[in-house]
Enzyme design. Structure first.
Site, short mmCIF file in Angstrom:
data_model
loop_
_atom_site.label_atom_id
_atom_site.label_comp_id
_atom_site.label_asym_id
_atom_site.label_seq_id
_atom_site.Cartn_x
_atom_site.Cartn_y
_atom_site.Cartn_z
N CYS A 18 45.71 42.68 46.51
CA CYS A 18 45.54 41.42 45.73
C CYS A 18 45.32 41.97 44.10
CB CYS A 18 44.75 40.30 46.01
SG CYS A 18 44.68 40.01 47.83
N ARG A 46 38.81 21.04 43.55
CA ARG A 46 37.54 21.71 43.41
C ARG A 46 37.74 22.74 41.91
NH1 ARG A 46 33.53 23.47 46.98
NH2 ARG A 46 34.44 22.36 48.69
N CYS A 60 29.53 28.38 51.19
CA CYS A 60 30.63 29.08 51.45
C CYS A 60 30.44 30.77 51.66
CB CYS A 60 31.65 29.08 50.50
SG CYS A 60 33.31 29.61 50.77
N CYS A 72 42.08 41.05 42.16
CA CYS A 72 40.59 41.10 42.78
C CYS A 72 39.98 42.28 42.58
CB CYS A 72 40.88 40.80 44.43
SG CYS A 72 39.51 40.77 45.10
N1 SAM Z 1 39.26 38.19 51.83
C1 SAM Z 1 39.53 36.73 51.82
C2 SAM Z 1 40.87 36.28 51.20
O1 SAM Z 1 41.56 36.64 50.50
O2 SAM Z 1 41.35 35.32 51.77
C3 SAM Z 1 38.47 35.94 51.07
C4 SAM Z 1 37.92 36.41 49.84
S1 SAM Z 1 38.81 36.30 48.52
C5 SAM Z 1 37.63 37.03 47.32
C6 SAM Z 1 38.89 34.56 48.24
C7 SAM Z 1 39.87 33.96 47.16
O3 SAM Z 1 39.24 34.33 45.89
C8 SAM Z 1 41.30 34.68 46.91
O4 SAM Z 1 42.15 34.03 47.83
C9 SAM Z 1 41.51 34.16 45.34
O5 SAM Z 1 42.12 33.06 45.20
C10 SAM Z 1 40.12 34.14 44.86
N2 SAM Z 1 39.73 35.03 43.97
C11 SAM Z 1 39.61 36.53 43.99
N3 SAM Z 1 39.48 37.13 42.93
C12 SAM Z 1 39.42 36.21 41.89
C13 SAM Z 1 39.45 36.36 40.49
N4 SAM Z 1 39.04 37.44 39.90
N5 SAM Z 1 39.53 35.13 39.82
C14 SAM Z 1 39.69 34.08 40.50
N6 SAM Z 1 39.82 33.81 41.73
C15 SAM Z 1 39.63 34.92 42.38
C1 DTB Z 2 38.04 30.00 45.99
O1 DTB Z 2 39.12 29.76 45.98
N1 DTB Z 2 37.23 30.71 45.19
C2 DTB Z 2 36.16 31.07 45.49
C3 DTB Z 2 36.06 30.90 46.87
N2 DTB Z 2 37.31 30.30 47.20
C4 DTB Z 2 36.05 31.68 47.83
C5 DTB Z 2 36.18 32.53 44.95
C6 DTB Z 2 36.17 32.74 43.79
C7 DTB Z 2 35.94 34.45 43.40
C8 DTB Z 2 36.03 34.77 41.94
C9 DTB Z 2 35.95 36.30 41.82
C10 DTB Z 2 34.68 36.97 42.22
O2 DTB Z 2 33.59 36.49 41.76
O3 DTB Z 2 34.85 38.08 42.69
FE1 SF4 Z 3 42.65 40.13 48.57
FE2 SF4 Z 3 40.24 40.25 47.53
FE3 SF4 Z 3 40.47 38.85 49.60
FE4 SF4 Z 3 40.84 41.30 49.77
S1 SF4 Z 3 38.96 40.14 49.05
S2 SF4 Z 3 41.93 39.78 50.57
S3 SF4 Z 3 41.56 41.95 48.12
S4 SF4 Z 3 41.42 38.49 47.87
#
Ligand code: SAM
Ligand code: DTB
Ligand code: SF4
Length: 331
Positions: free
Chosen positions: A72, A276, A112, A75
């Site tokens: 991703c 949200r 969460c 991320c």
């Molecule tokens: N690995 C799981 C997944 O991707 O479904 C759960 C964790 S992931 C961190 C959850 C969500 O956080 C992602 O789907 C994304 O939409 C959001 N997210 C991740 N990094 C982000 C960022 N830097 N800014 C905003 N949203 C973020």
């Molecule tokens: C969602 O849509 N936003 C939250 C929760 N689901 C898990 C996560 C936001 C992550 C922001 C990036 C970070 O702090 O790593």
């Molecule tokens: Fe993608 Fe980050 Fe979730 Fe891994 S933790 S699946 S890199 S959003």
């Protein structure tokens, strides 16, 4: 007022039927309404379906951080990029419950638990189920986000008492391939179906500010609104800056009014879903957050950090929910 797509007037209230056949042109027509008309419609629909003076407060905990095999491009936790993040193993359930207790004490109603996995291993799921049951026993709503699930894994989480599964589509079908290549949008949609079939409520939304066009943001809303059932929660994240990930090459901070328009459009298209405001409050003024609540947003994350990025809170005396006299566990 400009007639809205598919909405009827009932006395002074606007009723929005729950539809799953939205067209992009309809979403664009709503989004492009004169601002006052758009806000009026969103507020009318909001007040029919929710107490507009209430905002839900959630809290996040990263129960397993970093070293994620997915790519991703936004991320910090992807192993594909050198973001300098320290990876950790799955937390001990007792430590998770202690964190949930603190969050409850601070006013959170939903907890969460988030893991940086492509999908959970069955032995890890045993521990997550233990966490879910224990957090639920505290009287909090439970949510987890663990990556892709099999139907059996979803059923196990449901058996542990899980309320919500968070799994985001992230963006439009057209833009998706530019930010993730290691799993398809269809993979994501299949996991949402498994959660639903297991009787778990769905939390599904996405991110804006990754260089996508307004059409992609609306395409994401159309995708969400045309799922077989609307997600009960729709998180809208503003991309929270992370160094050394590909999104840095395309990032564009959304115009604040564009964000308000998007929230209002989401409210109208998914009238019964909790919208949200998730990541990105650090880029929003109090006035912009207040405007998003007026447009139909009714949930926020509390706490100084989200998972790996900041969620700076203002001085508690200046707490926005208190100043707005919004009903929440804080105010
Ligand atoms: N690995 C799981 C997944 O991707 O479904 C759960 C964790 S992931 C961190 C959850 C969500 O956080 C992602 O789907 C994304 O939409 C959001 N997210 C991740 N990094 C982000 C960022 N830097 N800014 C905003 N949203 C973020
Ligand atoms: C969602 O849509 N936003 C939250 C929760 N689901 C898990 C996560 C936001 C992550 C922001 C990036 C970070 O702090 O790593
Ligand atoms: Fe993608 Fe980050 Fe979730 Fe891994 S933790 S699946 S890199 S959003």
């Amino acid at each position: 007022m400009v007639a809205a797509v598919g909405h009827q007037q009932n006395g002074s209230k606007t009723i929005a039927p729950v539809r799953n056949d939205w067209k992009l042109a309809e979403a664009e027509a709503l989004y492009g309404l004169r601002f006052s008309d758009l806000m009026h419609q969103a507020q009318s629909i909001h007040s029919v379906n929710f107490d507009p003076n209430h905002v839900e407060t959630g809290s996040l905990l990263s129960i397993k951080t970093g070293s994620c095999p997915e790519d991703c491009g936004y991320c910090s936790q992807s192993a594909h990029y050198d973001t300098g993040l320290k990876a950790t193993r799955l937390m001990d359930p007792d430590a998770v419950v202690a964190a949930a207790r603190c969050a409850k004490h601070a006013g959170a109603t939903r907890f969460c638990m988030v893991a940086a996995w492509r999908s959970p291993k069955d032995r890890d799921l045993d521990q997550v189920c233990e966490m879910v049951s224990a957090v639920k026993d505290l009287g909090m709503e439970t949510c987890v986000t663990l990556g892709m699930l099999t139907p059996t894994q979803a059923a196990r989480l449901a058996g542990a008492g899980l309320d919500f599964y968070n799994h985001n589509v992230d963006t439009s079908p057209e833009f998706y391939g530019k930010i993730v290549t290691t799993r398809t949008l269809q993979n994501r949609i299949a996991t949402l179906a498994h959660a639903r079939e297991a009787g778990i409520e769905v939390c599904c939304g996405g991110i804006i500010g990754m260089g996508e066009r307004v059409e992609d943001r609306l395409g994401m809303l159309v995708l969400l609104a045309n799922l077989p059932s609307h997600p009960e929660s729709v998180p809208i994240n503003l991309w929270n800056e992370v160094s050394s990930v590909p999104v840095n090459d395309t990032v564009e901070r959304p115009d604040p009014i564009a964000l308000v328009r998007l929230v209002a459009t989401a409210r109208i298209m998914m009238p019964k879903s909790v919208v949200r405001m998730s990541a990105g409050s650090q880029y929003m003024t109090d006035e912009l957050q207040a405007r998003c609540f007026l447009a139909g947003a009714n949930s926020i994350f509390m706490g100084d950090v989200l998972l790996t990025t900041k969620n700076p809170q203002r001085d508690p005396d200046a707490n926005l929910l208190v100043r707005l006299s919004v009903k929440s566990n804080l105010a």
